[in-house]
Design a protein around this motif. Structure first.
Motif, PDB file in Angstrom:
ATOM      1  N   VAL A  29      -7.927  15.747  -1.096  1.00  0.00           N
ATOM      2  CA  VAL A  29      -7.206  14.614  -0.505  1.00  0.00           C
ATOM      3  C   VAL A  29      -6.321  13.979  -1.575  1.00  0.00           C
ATOM      4  O   VAL A  29      -6.724  13.800  -2.727  1.00  0.00           O
ATOM      5  CB  VAL A  29      -8.214  13.584   0.049  1.00  0.00           C
ATOM      6  N   ASP A  30      -5.089  13.623  -1.186  1.00  0.00           N
ATOM      7  CA  ASP A  30      -4.144  13.013  -2.131  1.00  0.00           C
ATOM      8  C   ASP A  30      -4.370  11.519  -2.308  1.00  0.00           C
ATOM      9  O   ASP A  30      -4.216  10.986  -3.408  1.00  0.00           O
ATOM     10  CB  ASP A  30      -2.700  13.231  -1.650  1.00  0.00           C
ATOM     11  N   ARG A  31      -4.702  10.838  -1.219  1.00  0.00           N
ATOM     12  CA  ARG A  31      -4.845   9.388  -1.249  1.00  0.00           C
ATOM     13  C   ARG A  31      -6.027   8.964  -0.386  1.00  0.00           C
ATOM     14  O   ARG A  31      -6.268   9.540   0.675  1.00  0.00           O
ATOM     15  CB  ARG A  31      -3.582   8.679  -0.715  1.00  0.00           C
ATOM     16  N   VAL A  32      -6.734   7.925  -0.816  1.00  0.00           N
ATOM     17  CA  VAL A  32      -7.806   7.327  -0.018  1.00  0.00           C
ATOM     18  C   VAL A  32      -7.553   5.826   0.049  1.00  0.00           C
ATOM     19  O   VAL A  32      -7.374   5.176  -0.985  1.00  0.00           O
ATOM     20  CB  VAL A  32      -9.196   7.599  -0.613  1.00  0.00           C
ATOM     21  N   LEU A  72       1.063   6.827   9.103  1.00  0.00           N
ATOM     22  CA  LEU A  72       1.543   7.980   9.854  1.00  0.00           C
ATOM     23  C   LEU A  72       3.053   8.111   9.774  1.00  0.00           C
ATOM     24  O   LEU A  72       3.595   9.213   9.672  1.00  0.00           O
ATOM     25  CB  LEU A  72       1.092   7.880  11.315  1.00  0.00           C
ATOM     26  N   ARG A  73       3.740   6.998   9.835  1.00  0.00           N
ATOM     27  CA  ARG A  73       5.196   7.069   9.754  1.00  0.00           C
ATOM     28  C   ARG A  73       5.645   7.524   8.374  1.00  0.00           C
ATOM     29  O   ARG A  73       6.678   8.178   8.219  1.00  0.00           O
ATOM     30  CB  ARG A  73       5.813   5.712  10.093  1.00  0.00           C
ATOM     31  N   ALA A  74       4.862   7.201   7.334  1.00  0.00           N
ATOM     32  CA  ALA A  74       5.228   7.586   5.974  1.00  0.00           C
ATOM     33  C   ALA A  74       4.926   9.054   5.683  1.00  0.00           C
ATOM     34  O   ALA A  74       5.713   9.743   5.026  1.00  0.00           O
ATOM     35  CB  ALA A  74       4.503   6.701   4.965  1.00  0.00           C
ATOM     36  N   ILE A  75       3.795   9.563   6.169  1.00  0.00           N
ATOM     37  CA  ILE A  75       3.425  10.952   5.849  1.00  0.00           C
ATOM     38  C   ILE A  75       4.135  11.948   6.755  1.00  0.00           C
ATOM     39  O   ILE A  75       4.297  13.117   6.388  1.00  0.00           O
ATOM     40  CB  ILE A  75       1.901  11.171   5.934  1.00  0.00           C
ATOM     41  N   GLY A  76       4.566  11.525   7.942  1.00  0.00           N
ATOM     42  CA  GLY A  76       5.283  12.428   8.840  1.00  0.00           C
ATOM     43  C   GLY A  76       4.379  13.414   9.555  1.00  0.00           C
ATOM     44  O   GLY A  76       3.153  13.431   9.365  1.00  0.00           O
ATOM     45  N   ASP A  77       4.988  14.256  10.353  1.00  0.00           N
ATOM     46  CA  ASP A  77       4.237  15.214  11.168  1.00  0.00           C
ATOM     47  C   ASP A  77       3.524  16.270  10.343  1.00  0.00           C
ATOM     48  O   ASP A  77       2.552  16.883  10.792  1.00  0.00           O
ATOM     49  CB  ASP A  77       5.178  15.904  12.166  1.00  0.00           C
ATOM     50  N   ASP A  78       4.009  16.524   9.125  1.00  0.00           N
ATOM     51  CA  ASP A  78       3.418  17.582   8.301  1.00  0.00           C
ATOM     52  C   ASP A  78       2.312  17.077   7.377  1.00  0.00           C
ATOM     53  O   ASP A  78       1.715  17.875   6.647  1.00  0.00           O
ATOM     54  CB  ASP A  78       4.510  18.256   7.453  1.00  0.00           C
ATOM     55  N   ILE A 128       0.837  -1.203   0.000  1.00  0.00           N
ATOM     56  CA  ILE A 128       0.000   0.000   0.000  1.00  0.00           C
ATOM     57  C   ILE A 128       0.874   1.256   0.000  1.00  0.00           C
ATOM     58  O   ILE A 128       0.635   2.201  -0.760  1.00  0.00           O
ATOM     59  CB  ILE A 128      -0.957  -0.019   1.204  1.00  0.00           C
ATOM     60  N   LEU A 129       1.892   1.272   0.859  1.00  0.00           N
ATOM     61  CA  LEU A 129       2.778   2.442   0.910  1.00  0.00           C
ATOM     62  C   LEU A 129       3.454   2.674  -0.437  1.00  0.00           C
ATOM     63  O   LEU A 129       3.632   3.825  -0.862  1.00  0.00           O
ATOM     64  CB  LEU A 129       3.839   2.258   1.991  1.00  0.00           C
ATOM     65  N   ALA A 130       3.831   1.582  -1.122  1.00  0.00           N
ATOM     66  CA  ALA A 130       4.545   1.723  -2.388  1.00  0.00           C
ATOM     67  C   ALA A 130       3.612   2.064  -3.538  1.00  0.00           C
ATOM     68  O   ALA A 130       3.835   3.041  -4.268  1.00  0.00           O
ATOM     69  CB  ALA A 130       5.310   0.426  -2.695  1.00  0.00           C
ATOM     70  N   PHE A 148       3.504   9.606   0.429  1.00  0.00           N
ATOM     71  CA  PHE A 148       4.706  10.443   0.499  1.00  0.00           C
ATOM     72  C   PHE A 148       4.655  11.374   1.708  1.00  0.00           C
ATOM     73  O   PHE A 148       3.577  11.629   2.258  1.00  0.00           O
ATOM     74  CB  PHE A 148       4.857  11.257  -0.792  1.00  0.00           C
ATOM     75  N   PRO A 149       5.819  11.882   2.161  1.00  0.00           N
ATOM     76  CA  PRO A 149       5.829  12.813   3.298  1.00  0.00           C
ATOM     77  C   PRO A 149       4.961  14.033   3.016  1.00  0.00           C
ATOM     78  O   PRO A 149       5.063  14.654   1.953  1.00  0.00           O
ATOM     79  CB  PRO A 149       7.310  13.198   3.422  1.00  0.00           C
ATOM     80  N   GLY A 150       4.099  14.366   3.959  1.00  0.00           N
ATOM     81  CA  GLY A 150       3.219  15.512   3.797  1.00  0.00           C
ATOM     82  C   GLY A 150       1.912  15.213   3.091  1.00  0.00           C
ATOM     83  O   GLY A 150       1.084  16.114   2.901  1.00  0.00           O
TER      84      GLY A 150
END
Length: 301
Positions: free
Chosen positions: A178-181, A125-131, A98-100, A105-107
């Motif tokens: 939204v970028d991804r669902v 959450l780890r992939a998109i980061g705090d931003d 799914i991540l790939a 992506f971050p953000g």
């Protein structure tokens, strides 16, 4: 510059509150949280937590029974397989896909429906980061509570990019651009209308379903709604290998079917998807079918 959420828990000497994964001589894993003054007990003896507090990751401890255990922090794939469950978890092999293939992506601004036990939420959450932004929807409050506890336990507290809503996605989705669902639910086709309105042009829809009938209906519904490109669907399997000297062979067990994944990309408003060039096999659709390709494949001629 402050560290990303959870990063401090992934490096340095062991600290009070850290999760530790012990591996015994037979390769079995035991996970616990470090607490000052406590002891870890096994049928092979015990040792005090204080022996690991302040020790570097990758240390070896011995129990009172003189059995050696390797101490490491659990990786996220280890964590999600051992964490408390309400619903079934998304397995690491599928979360990685799914991540790939959903290109997280971050953000990124991501909507997730079907939180389950919080496995995929942690990966996202780890992939998109705090931003970034992850808005997760879960219709069952008990599952949402379990997921919240699991995610916060992994990151050491609330994640600034995460919002969790209890309720159905199609009734509560208010996010725009939204970028991804990501849909991990029984009937993702019920959400396609609201999802298509929330996604930006070029945004990715990714669905995770368990059965071939769910897969077929989801793909046909995506084709019918007419604002996505041709969906791609697949499944993955993992087979480990035993390697010892000249004895190199596949393991007797493997991780087989867990679910199907499919992705499709949002088209620009007012654009119709290009005609399919591949005709469906004769009889692929029943006589009472009136959805896409109901003409027997004329679109692709």
């Amino acid at each position: 510059m402050s560290e990303p959420t959870g990063a401090a828990r992934r490096r340095g000497p062991f600290k009070v509150g850290d999760q530790v994964q012990l591996t015994d001589p037979k390769g079995r894993h035991y996970t616990f949280t470090l607490e000052e003054g406590k002891n870890f007990h096994t049928h092979k003896g015990s040792f005090p937590h204080d022996e690991l507090i302040g020790a570097p990751e990758g240390s070896v401890v011995r129990t009172t029974g003189n059995v050696a255990y390797l101490a490491l922090r659990p990786l996220l794939p280890d964590y999600v397989l051992s964490m408390p469950r309400g619903a079934a978890v998304v397995y690491p092999k599928d979360a990685g896909q799914i991540l790939a293939f959903a290109d997280i992506f971050p953000g990124a601004r991501v909507v997730e429906a079907g939180v389950g036990s919080g496995s995929l939420s942690s990966f996202l959450l780890r992939a998109i980061g705090d931003d970034g932004m992850l808005h997760s929807y879960e219709r069952r409050e008990d599952f949402a509570e379990i997921a919240k506890g699991n995610v916060e336990r992994y990151f050491g507290g609330p994640h600034p990019a995460w919002q969790l809503t209890v309720g159905d996605l199609q009734d509560n989705l208010s996010d725009a651009d939204v970028d991804r669902v990501i849909l991990d639910m029984l009937a993702p086709w019920e959400c396609l209308d609201v999802v298509s309105k929330a996604l930006v042009p070029g945004g990715i829809l990714c669905c995770y379903v368990a059965t071939t009938t769910q897969l077929a209906r989801t793909v046909e519904s995506i084709r019918e709604i007419g604002c996505f490109n041709e969906p791609t669907s697949w499944e993955t399997m993992i087979r480990n290998w035993h390697v010892e000297g000249l004895a190199v062979r596949p393991d007797h067990r493997m991780i087989g079917h867990t679910g199907f994944l499919l992705t499709a990309r949002r088209l620009a408003d007012g654009v119709e998807p290009p005609m399919r060039r591949r005709r469906p096999a004769k009889g692929a659709y029943g006589e009472d079918y009136d959805g896409p390709n109901a003409d027997g494949g004329a679109r692709g001629r």
